[in-house]
Enzyme design. Structure first.
Site, mmCIF file in Angstrom:
data_model
loop_
_atom_site.group_PDB
_atom_site.id
_atom_site.type_symbol
_atom_site.label_atom_id
_atom_site.label_comp_id
_atom_site.label_asym_id
_atom_site.label_seq_id
_atom_site.Cartn_x
_atom_site.Cartn_y
_atom_site.Cartn_z
ATOM 1 C CG PHE A 147 -0.257 0.456 2.512
ATOM 2 C CD1 PHE A 147 -0.146 1.812 2.826
ATOM 3 C CD2 PHE A 147 0.296 -0.466 3.399
ATOM 4 C CE1 PHE A 147 0.497 2.230 3.978
ATOM 5 C CE2 PHE A 147 0.938 -0.064 4.555
ATOM 6 C CZ PHE A 147 1.039 1.292 4.851
ATOM 7 C CE LYS A 171 -3.168 -8.342 -4.411
ATOM 8 N NZ LYS A 171 -3.582 -7.317 -3.402
ATOM 9 C CD GLU A 174 -5.633 -5.821 0.188
ATOM 10 O OE1 GLU A 174 -4.651 -5.625 -0.563
ATOM 11 O OE2 GLU A 174 -5.644 -6.683 1.082
ATOM 12 C CB SER A 224 4.829 -7.421 5.663
ATOM 13 O OG SER A 224 3.883 -8.385 5.256
ATOM 14 C CB CYS A 279 10.380 -0.368 2.768
ATOM 15 S SG CYS A 279 11.025 0.257 1.232
ATOM 16 C CD GLU A 381 8.408 -2.901 8.339
ATOM 17 O OE1 GLU A 381 7.673 -3.890 8.123
ATOM 18 O OE2 GLU A 381 8.975 -2.276 7.423
HETATM 19 P P1 NAD Z 1 1.562 -6.624 3.007
HETATM 20 O O1 NAD Z 1 2.607 -7.678 3.071
HETATM 21 O O2 NAD Z 1 0.446 -6.673 3.989
HETATM 22 O O3 NAD Z 1 0.847 -6.651 1.552
HETATM 23 C C1 NAD Z 1 1.598 -6.639 0.366
HETATM 24 C C2 NAD Z 1 0.776 -7.295 -0.733
HETATM 25 O O4 NAD Z 1 0.523 -8.668 -0.397
HETATM 26 C C3 NAD Z 1 -0.595 -6.648 -0.953
HETATM 27 O O5 NAD Z 1 -0.871 -6.616 -2.331
HETATM 28 C C4 NAD Z 1 -1.539 -7.598 -0.222
HETATM 29 O O6 NAD Z 1 -2.834 -7.626 -0.791
HETATM 30 C C5 NAD Z 1 -0.865 -8.939 -0.373
HETATM 31 N N1 NAD Z 1 -1.140 -9.836 0.760
HETATM 32 C C6 NAD Z 1 -1.450 -9.474 2.027
HETATM 33 N N2 NAD Z 1 -1.601 -10.585 2.798
HETATM 34 C C7 NAD Z 1 -1.370 -11.651 2.001
HETATM 35 C C8 NAD Z 1 -1.362 -13.066 2.217
HETATM 36 N N3 NAD Z 1 -1.610 -13.589 3.406
HETATM 37 N N4 NAD Z 1 -1.089 -13.860 1.169
HETATM 38 C C9 NAD Z 1 -0.811 -13.351 -0.036
HETATM 39 N N5 NAD Z 1 -0.800 -12.009 -0.301
HETATM 40 C C10 NAD Z 1 -1.070 -11.180 0.706
HETATM 41 O O7 NAD Z 1 2.320 -5.225 3.052
HETATM 42 P P2 NAD Z 1 1.689 -3.759 3.162
HETATM 43 O O8 NAD Z 1 1.139 -3.580 4.531
HETATM 44 O O9 NAD Z 1 0.826 -3.477 1.999
HETATM 45 O O10 NAD Z 1 3.014 -2.869 2.990
HETATM 46 C C11 NAD Z 1 3.877 -2.563 4.044
HETATM 47 C C12 NAD Z 1 5.049 -3.517 4.117
HETATM 48 O O11 NAD Z 1 5.750 -3.527 2.864
HETATM 49 C C13 NAD Z 1 6.086 -3.098 5.143
HETATM 50 O O12 NAD Z 1 6.547 -4.249 5.796
HETATM 51 C C14 NAD Z 1 7.194 -2.472 4.320
HETATM 52 O O13 NAD Z 1 8.475 -2.498 4.909
HETATM 53 C C15 NAD Z 1 7.146 -3.328 3.103
HETATM 54 N N6 NAD Z 1 7.748 -2.654 1.953
HETATM 55 C C16 NAD Z 1 8.972 -3.088 1.557
HETATM 56 C C17 NAD Z 1 9.589 -2.460 0.496
HETATM 57 C C18 NAD Z 1 10.945 -2.906 0.041
HETATM 58 O O14 NAD Z 1 11.352 -2.464 -1.009
HETATM 59 N N7 NAD Z 1 11.649 -3.759 0.760
HETATM 60 C C19 NAD Z 1 8.962 -1.395 -0.162
HETATM 61 C C20 NAD Z 1 7.710 -0.993 0.270
HETATM 62 C C21 NAD Z 1 7.116 -1.639 1.338
#
Ligand code: NAD
Length: 497
Positions: A147, A171, A174, A224, A279, A381
């Protein structure tokens, strides 16, 4: 209420099942987003599969022309796009413009794809033999994005994947899908044929459908760490090429010789910009010596108290709301945890109110002092506007502390000592390092990626690594009989010498 639809085969497609999209500054549900089921995932895969052969055979220079037009359209529509980002994510419009610009830089890099795909050639590698390697697209590839950068992170992925001749299924999160869809439609307007880029809205159902499909050759994931780790394991067990970028805990080390004013000012942006939901946000300041810690805290506290916080769509603010009520509550939970663990909360943002936006998910800037490595607020985090100060005795102790952390995304050193800077950059076990640069996000023609549990996979995101990730190397050796006559069979292993 408006539904943010899927984008499949160049057409928008709604779903019966939907998920709510909220404006974090008001707490109001403002749209619904379609939620993919297995049948829609299949449709998106079929569209990408059918578009692939013709797109693969389109010359790279023609694919680059689509990217040039795409860049131009992104610039023309930038104001509308940043409004959408800010409205659904909560970040300020100025910050949203920054992320869009960094995303556009990746499109600019993809415009150079004819040069990037040139391959390698050796004339007369053996008697009458010419040898070369070229880089061919994989087929249907997918990207799953978080997000916190709804425009930039998808633009890390599909411009280069598509410029290399693949077709793509995205994808997005959401939580803030509108700008992603608007940007995908612009790629169609720029001339990408239907099916070259498809957007599947929804949640884990869509992700699992892509992950388990044998027709999806590769997956880029950003999100994450727990999800990155399990997605990497499941995808690669199924034979896919996977890169999965995860979470972070980024430390900034402050040496006693650092310019404290500069460190405090730049740390404010790095820790509290985008409400800490980056991040690469700095979430730990490691101060070498008590004097540096006391002086840094003295400089930071009034700045934190003066943060201008409000609805991100209003210009001139420093920070907006957090993305959801659930996430704001989780961050506030860490303030309780840290206090119980014995850290000192020297700036507490919980009393913040934003007049007229009482239902928004706001939290003011927070600063913990006397944080120690065994505390959860240090290890986990938090992903919010919370900066922790850890006190150490020496640069070596700071390096050992950072190297022992499970994450290794970004880090920074504030110093005036070149020798210390060189030692830090050499020894630190982190993928992206800043010297007096607290957000060392690489430019588009380098690549982005952390170490340790911040990245699963071998290749980093965007830049030169993306060209390698989204292509397969093929080595070709060629000999024409007229150039080299064979007179007898040879059974020894051929060599060039
Ligand atoms: P998230 O892991 O909750 O979601 C990321 C994506 O995975 C979304 O599209 C979500 O719909 C999907 N998703 C969520 N739960 C899932 C599951 N159980 N199975 C399969 N897909 C699933 O992350 P977020 O809250 O949207 O974003 C924040 C996180 O992203 C933080 O941990 C941040 O550090 C990380 N991030 C990392 C980078 C990097 O480059 N390392 C960059 C941006 C964000």
């Amino acid at each position: 209420m408006q539904q943010i639809a899927h984008f499949i085969n160049g057409q928008s497609q709604t779903s019966e099942a939907t998920l709510p999209v909220t404006n974090p500054a008001t707490g109001q549900v403002i749209r619904q987003v379609a939620k993919a089921d297995a049948a829609i995932v299949e449709r998106a895969i079929a569209a990408a599969r059918e578009a692939f052969p013709a797109w693969r055979d389109t010359p790279p220079a023609k694919r680059a022309q689509v990217m040039y037009r795409f860049k131009q359209l992104l610039e023309e529509h930038a104001d509308r796009l940043v409004q959408l980002i800010s409205e659904e994510h909560g970040k300020t419009v100025e910050d949203a413009m920054g992320e869009l610009r960094r995303g556009i830089e990746n499109v600019e890099y993809a415009c150079g794809v004819p040069e990037l795909l040139k391959g390698e050639y050796s004339h007369n590698a053996g008697p009458g033999i010419d040898a070369w390697s070229n880089f061919q697209p994989l087929g249907v590839v997918a990207g799953i994005t978080p997000f916190n950068f709804p425009a930039m992170v998808p633009l890390w992925m599909y411009p280069m994947a598509i410029a290399c001749g693949n077709t793509f299924i995205l994808k997005p999160s959401e939580k803030d899908p509108s700008s992603v869809l608007a940007i995908a439609e612009l790629l169609g307007e720029a001339g990408a044929p239907p099916g070259v880029l498809n957007v599947l809205q929804g949640d884990r159902v869509a992700v699992e459908g892509l992950l388990d499909s044998p027709e999806v050759e590769a997956i880029s994931f950003v999100g994450s760490t727990p999800i990155a780790a399990s997605l990497y394991a499941r995808g690669s067990a199924g034979g896919k090429r996977v890169q999965a970028l995860g979470g972070a805990k980024n430390h900034a080390v402050v040496l006693p010789d650092a310019d404290l004013d500069n460190a405090a000012n730049t740390l404010m942006g790095a820790a509290f910009g985008s409400a800490g939901e980056r991040c690469m946000a700095i979430s730990v300041a490691v101060c070498v010596g008590d004097d540096s810690a006391d002086r840094l805290i003295e400089a930071l506290v009034p700045k934190i108290q003066a943060l201008k916080i409000g609805p991100g769509t209003q210009r001139g603010l420093d920070m907006g709301a957090l993305v959801t009520a659930e996430h704001r509550d989780k961050v506030m939970g860490y303030l309780e945890i840290g206090t119980q663990e014995g850290a000192r909360l020297v700036a507490d943002g919980r009393s913040l109110t934003v007049p007229g936006h009482e239902d928004g998910y706001f939290l003011g800037g927070c600063l913990f002092d006397r944080v120690t490595p065994e505390m959860r607020i240090y290890q986990e985090e938090i992903f919010g506007p919370v900066l922790c100060v850890v006190r150490v005795e020496s640069l070596d102790e700071a390096i050992a502390l950072i190297n022992a952390h499970e994450y290794g995304n970004g880090t920074c050193l504030f110093t005036a000592d070149g020798e210390a800077a060189r030692r830090f950059a050499d020894r630190i076990q982190v993928g992206m390092v800043g010297i007096n640069v607290p957000l060392p996000v690489p430019v588009a023609y380098h690549s982005f990626g952390g170490w340790k549990r911040s990245l699963f996979g071998d290749l980093h995101a965007y830049g030169p690594d993306a060209v390698r990730f989204y292509t397969r190397r093929k080595a070709i050796s060629q000999r024409w009989p007229s150039a080299f006559e064979t007179t007898h069979a040879e059974f020894h292993f051929p060599s060039g010498s």
